[in-house]
Motif scaffolding. Sequence first.
Motif, PDB file in Angstrom:
ATOM      1  N   UNK A 129      46.008  32.545  46.230  1.00 48.72           N
ATOM      2  CA  UNK A 129      46.288  33.477  47.333  1.00 48.72           C
ATOM      3  C   UNK A 129      46.511  34.893  46.805  1.00 48.72           C
ATOM      4  N   UNK A 130      47.320  35.005  45.745  1.00 49.06           N
ATOM      5  CA  UNK A 130      47.605  36.327  45.172  1.00 49.06           C
ATOM      6  C   UNK A 130      46.353  36.964  44.582  1.00 49.06           C
ATOM      7  N   UNK A 131      45.540  36.161  43.880  1.00 51.67           N
ATOM      8  CA  UNK A 131      44.313  36.712  43.302  1.00 51.67           C
ATOM      9  C   UNK A 131      43.356  37.185  44.388  1.00 51.67           C
ATOM     10  N   UNK A 132      43.136  36.362  45.400  1.00 52.91           N
ATOM     11  CA  UNK A 132      42.205  36.745  46.471  1.00 52.91           C
ATOM     12  C   UNK A 132      42.692  38.002  47.193  1.00 52.91           C
ATOM     13  N   UNK A 133      43.989  38.077  47.469  1.00 54.69           N
ATOM     14  CA  UNK A 133      44.534  39.273  48.127  1.00 54.69           C
ATOM     15  C   UNK A 133      44.434  40.488  47.212  1.00 54.69           C
ATOM     16  N   UNK A 134      44.745  40.306  45.927  1.00 55.42           N
ATOM     17  CA  UNK A 134      44.679  41.421  44.980  1.00 55.42           C
ATOM     18  C   UNK A 134      43.262  41.945  44.805  1.00 55.42           C
ATOM     19  N   UNK A 135      42.307  41.037  44.648  1.00 51.88           N
ATOM     20  CA  UNK A 135      40.916  41.480  44.497  1.00 51.88           C
ATOM     21  C   UNK A 135      40.413  42.145  45.770  1.00 51.88           C
TER      22      UNK A 135
END
Length: 170
Positions: A129-135
Amino acid sequence: MDRSVEANPLDVALGINEETTDSRPVSRRRELLIAAGVIAVGGASIAVAFAVVPATGGDPFGPRWWPTLLGAGIVVLGALLVGVAIRRPDAASEDAPTRRGLVRMLLMLAAIAAYGVAWYFLHFVIVTLLLAAGLTFVLGGRGWRDLALFPVIVTAVLYGVFGVLLGVPL
């Protein structure tokens, strides 16, 4: 309002305020080097796949099968890139990389590296979730759908495919 003229908060925070549009000649050598890099990554994937210890059951679709197939696919795509680089006529010029593009690329690579490290300490769902939101943020997403709904959908699909259907321990 035209989004192309709005100031991107990430660019403002990083102090990026110029977008260069310089042109430079297209380099066939650069395209061949990129293709060679792709082939090297595919070859390394195949080599790492053969380091995986096979199961004792003698199943032809053991733990080596999928990484080997992916590596072979990457090698084939790299070979296609070589063919395109050789056969395509030279273009007059291409846009030079911009500072904004380079910063975004470095931020994405750092986020992916942090994802790999964080996965050892946190659950797959949280770090994905954090990676997808960050990217999404780095690439310009700003609304609630971009920063909340999209990462939830991506994480749900990945967890459903790998965690539930394939039974991969995540």
